[in-house]
Design an enzyme around this catalytic site. Structure first.
Site, mmCIF file in Angstrom:
data_model
loop_
_atom_site.group_PDB
_atom_site.id
_atom_site.type_symbol
_atom_site.label_atom_id
_atom_site.label_comp_id
_atom_site.label_asym_id
_atom_site.label_seq_id
_atom_site.Cartn_x
_atom_site.Cartn_y
_atom_site.Cartn_z
ATOM 1 N N CYS A 1 0.829 -1.205 0.000
ATOM 2 C CA CYS A 1 0.000 0.000 0.000
ATOM 3 C C CYS A 1 0.871 1.266 0.000
ATOM 4 O O CYS A 1 1.599 1.499 -0.953
ATOM 5 C CB CYS A 1 -0.991 -0.028 1.159
ATOM 6 S SG CYS A 1 -2.360 1.152 0.961
ATOM 7 N N GLU B 1 -2.423 -9.118 3.266
ATOM 8 C CA GLU B 1 -2.796 -9.599 4.602
ATOM 9 C C GLU B 1 -4.296 -9.515 4.853
ATOM 10 O O GLU B 1 -4.805 -10.078 5.831
ATOM 11 C CB GLU B 1 -2.016 -8.825 5.676
ATOM 12 C CG GLU B 1 -2.538 -7.431 6.002
ATOM 13 C CD GLU B 1 -2.170 -6.367 4.975
ATOM 14 O OE1 GLU B 1 -2.486 -5.187 5.230
ATOM 15 O OE2 GLU B 1 -1.555 -6.704 3.947
ATOM 16 N N HIS C 1 -3.694 -5.059 -0.283
ATOM 17 C CA HIS C 1 -3.306 -5.579 1.033
ATOM 18 C C HIS C 1 -3.369 -7.099 1.021
ATOM 19 O O HIS C 1 -4.442 -7.681 1.218
ATOM 20 C CB HIS C 1 -4.250 -5.042 2.111
ATOM 21 C CG HIS C 1 -4.061 -3.605 2.427
ATOM 22 N ND1 HIS C 1 -3.155 -3.157 3.363
ATOM 23 C CD2 HIS C 1 -4.647 -2.496 1.916
ATOM 24 C CE1 HIS C 1 -3.197 -1.837 3.426
ATOM 25 N NE2 HIS C 1 -4.096 -1.422 2.558
#
Length: 213
Positions: free
Chosen positions: A79, A189, A187
């Site tokens: 990001c 994650e 992202h």
């Protein structure tokens, strides 16, 4: 061990939870000795480019990060951590790290989506990646897999560093870098199984790179 770079401007805890879930040893740190011992570095980020760079410049953390890159320590930017690897960001008129040639630009709200409606800024939600060149990060990941995005600015690196693009109004670079230095606008994650697979692929690359030394 993977080190998650600490600079008070990232989503370190969510990355750590994902790595913990995968059983990958990790720690959040900006200690040069710990970073040097790590097999690889994850460089996350949320918020604004200007704030992130202010945090990096505080205490010389920018130089620590760039030193690791010049030493070819494997690194994954996420990001804002993807955006400020470039030369410059339009957000806050920010001079960035200048590791990858290019700049970060604001989405144009006059661009249209597939239905002919103006896009919404920020770009928020799930989207796909179209690879422009092979990348170890995507090994074993379905080409139709969706990843989670939330951003108003997008990276525009020099063409040779564009690894993947995403369609939002028009194609924009969503993955850039080179072998061992990757940056993703989304992202991983927060992207479910495809994102976890990407983190596993990064860890595998780091271990292989360490064994090859």
């Amino acid at each position: 061990m993977l080190a998650i770079f600490e600079y008070n401007a990232g989503n370190q805890t969510s990355v750590k939870r994902a790595l913990d879930h995968l059983g990958i040893e990790n720690e959040i740190t900006n200690d040069p000795e710990r970073l040097d011992k790590a097999d690889g570095i994850i460089f996350p980020g949320v918020g604004a480019a200007g704030q992130a760079m202010d945090e990096l410049l505080s205490g010389g953390k920018d130089e620590i990060l760039k030193s690791l890159i010049w030493q070819e320590k494997p690194m994954l930017g996420i990001c804002v951590g993807c955006q400020i690897l470039l030369d410059y960001s339009e957000e806050n008129d920010t001079k960035a790290l200048a590791v990858i040639p290019g700049e970060c630009r604001l989405f144009n709200p006059s661009w249209e989506d597939y239905e002919g409606d103006p896009i919404r800024v920020p770009h928020m939600g799930w989207n796909t990646i179209e690879l422009q060149q092979e990348c170890e990060l995507f090994a074993g990941i379905d080409p139709e897999a969706n990843f989670y995005f939330v951003h108003s600015y997008f990276p525009a690196p020099k063409q040779e560093f564009v690894i993947g693009v995403t369609r939002y109004g028009r194609d924009f670079c969503s993955v850039h870098g080179r072998a061992g230095l990757w940056a993703v606008q989304f992202h991983p994650e927060k992207s479910g199984r495809p994102g976890l697979k990407m983190l596993k692929n990064f860890h595998k690359y780091c271990l292989e790179a360490a064994d090859a030394e």
